[in-house]
Design a protein around this motif. Structure first.
Motif, PDB file in Angstrom:
ATOM      1  N   ASP A  32      47.881  32.063  37.189  1.00 35.56           N
ATOM      2  CA  ASP A  32      48.460  32.322  38.421  1.00 35.56           C
ATOM      3  C   ASP A  32      49.560  31.311  38.971  1.00 35.56           C
ATOM      4  N   GLY A  41      51.203  48.106  39.796  1.00 38.22           N
ATOM      5  CA  GLY A  41      51.384  46.747  39.509  1.00 38.22           C
ATOM      6  C   GLY A  41      52.207  45.987  40.881  1.00 38.22           C
ATOM      7  N   ASP A  62      49.948  43.283  42.785  1.00 39.61           N
ATOM      8  CA  ASP A  62      50.650  41.929  42.486  1.00 39.61           C
ATOM      9  C   ASP A  62      50.811  41.211  43.833  1.00 39.61           C
ATOM     10  N   GLN A  67      49.323  37.961  45.616  1.00 40.10           N
ATOM     11  CA  GLN A  67      50.214  36.869  46.015  1.00 40.10           C
ATOM     12  C   GLN A  67      49.958  36.503  47.321  1.00 40.10           C
TER      13      GLN A  67
END
Length: 505
Positions: A287, A433, A437, A441
């Protein structure tokens, strides 16, 4: 840039070397010295695959990095450096960095081979005393390797260099060493460059192969990839070592869990628990790697005046990354991991050697791939604009499982058909994705913001993080609007027919 040419060297000194040259040229000797060559490439040999060689030359306290064509030895770019660079972005700005960065991306340059020679250099001069080329006699230290000549043409004198080259080629006892020098060096030493394990692509399955043997071979291939990346993870050479380790780990978990009816349930539970533990133990470091790699790009999304306020966040992430690397090192050096890896390998080897039993590899992969494909259709078909983002996360996981099954069993199916089916799935994965993603985040930024707020960071940093979360949120909503169109394409009749022909015929 010059084209370096290398030849075998029957000469042992400048006098003998002079006899090899055309009469119109003379040699002017220069002081001898040591030359250290190191050939650099990424762990996965990206430069080698692109037909290039990266050579670090160190002589007299000066270091120069050369990018050379493997085919003809031509120097494509060069740059003075302080020492061996680790990443392409560490190089000075210029043509060499511009060529290397797109090829290497985040991969580190690692030493692949080296050679130290005693150099007797000379200038080749014409009748007017002008230097038209440089030549040097090189004798390797301590290995019993033959001496060789290196001819370096000078700009503006290529015609003269070609004439010298023709004369050397005709001289008795002289042979051209084709291409870049490393090829000859490897031949002399009798070895080749290390190539990482191929993973799934290195395992070719036969339709009638027993499923237990097929699955065990695939998992052994993935274990080999994990083991090959351990040293790079421990040394923290670049972020791709951990990335490749985790991809093989995820593939292993997916195959073990999705290819049903092959192994005993107690074995699945036993090794499934250990693989899940390892996945959790390696996630934090990844990460931090991902966010730091994208930090500048993410920071550019907010106002120019607000970007400096994100620096406390960068420093915090770098500190946390260092701590996560320490935890990761302890995991990979632990007795638990060593015991797991040994037991996992031994068990897989036993399974691969078991007598053949139903089902076959083709039967097992077709049945399980079709089952997961149907699950993807059900999950995706149930998602609309009001669905929570968690539903998209679950669909992405199912798509990964489907992709891993298809790639693991692709040698069982017609190449063009399976390649097209994977390509259609990848389009859906790319959209998912982008959405998930960004969601992850944003969640991480919120968590880090709360931690930093307790530490009393400036208000402008909190505001900058909030601004970045807002931008990522807008990007997520924009990406989500593409989902319906992408899933409609994936679930259209032609693609359903394609999957049915592959896995149900």
């Amino acid at each position: 840039m010059p084209e370096l040419k290398h030849y075998t060297a029957p000469a042992t000194g400048l006098r003998q070397l002079q006899e090899l040259l055309p009469d119109a040229y003379s040699l002017q000797g220069c002081p001898g010295h040591r030359l250290q060559r190191r050939w650099l490439d990424s762990f996965d040999l990206r430069l080698e695959q692109a037909g290039l060689r990266c050579q670090l030359q160190q002589e007299g306290g000066v270091s120069e990095l050369l990018l050379i064509s493997r085919e003809d030895g031509k120097v494509l770019a060069a740059s003075s450096v302080a020492g061996p660079p680790l990443l392409a972005r560490d190089l000075p700005e210029g043509p060499l960095r511009d060529l290397l960065e797109p090829l290497l991306e985040v991969r580190a340059l690692l030493e692949q081979a080296d050679l130290e020679t005693r150099v007797t250099p000379a200038r080749i001069c014409d009748r007017r005393g002008k230097t038209v080329a440089r030549i040097q006699l090189e004798t390797p230290f301590g290995e019993g390797l033959p001496s060789f000549l290196t001819l370096t043409p000078l700009r503006g004198y290529r015609k003269q260099a070609r004439r010298i080259d023709r004369r050397l080629r005709r001289a008795e006892g002289v042979e051209v060493l084709a291409g870049e020098l490393l090829d000859t060096l490897l031949q002399w030493r009798g070895y080749c460059l290390y190539r990482p394990p191929a993973g799934l692509s290195g395992v070719v399955l036969e339709p009638e192969m027993a499923a237990n043997e097929a699955l065990a071979r695939l998992l052994l291939g993935l274990l080999a990839v994990m083991k090959a990346n351990e040293a790079g993870i421990l040394a923290d050479l670049d972020s791709e070592f951990l990335h490749d380790f985790r991809v093989s780990l995820r593939r292993s978990r997916s195959l073990l869990g999705q290819v049903r009816g092959v192994f005993e349930e107690r074995d699945l539970n036993r090794f499934g628990r250990e693989l899940a533990w390892l996945a959790g133990a390696t996630s934090d470091k990844r990460d931090f790697d991902v966010f730091l790699l994208q930090f500048d790009q993410r920071a550019s999304l907010i106002g120019r005046g607000d970007r400096p306020a994100l620096e406390p966040l960068r420093r915090y992430l770098e500190q946390q990354r260092t701590l996560a690397q320490g935890r990761l090192r302890r995991t990979l050096e632990s007795r638990r991991y060593a015991r797991f890896r040994q037991a996992w390998r031994e068990w897989l080897e036993q399974q691969a050697a078991q007598p053949a039993r139903p089902p076959t590899a083709l039967e097992s992969f077709s049945e399980n791939t079709w089952r997961v494909y149907r699950k993807v259709l059900r999950e995706g078909g149930a998602i609309d604009d009001s669905s929570p983002v968690e539903a998209l996360h679950e669909l992405r996981k199912s798509c990964k499982k489907l992709r891993y099954l298809m790639e693991a069993g692709r040698s069982l199916y017609p190449p063009k058909r399976i390649r097209r089916a994977i390509a259609e799935l990848k389009l859906l994965q790319d959209t998912l994705g982008a959405i998930t993603d960004l969601d992850v985040q944003r969640s991480l930024l919120l968590r880090w913001e709360q931690v930093l707020a307790k530490r009393g960071i400036p208000e402008e940093t909190i505001a900058a993080i909030e601004a970045l979360r807002g931008v990522l949120g807008r990007q997520e909503r924009k990406a989500r609007k593409r989902f319906a169109r992408t899933f409609e394409r994936f679930s259209e009749r032609a693609n359903r027919k394609r999957y049915r022909r592959l896995f149900r015929s």
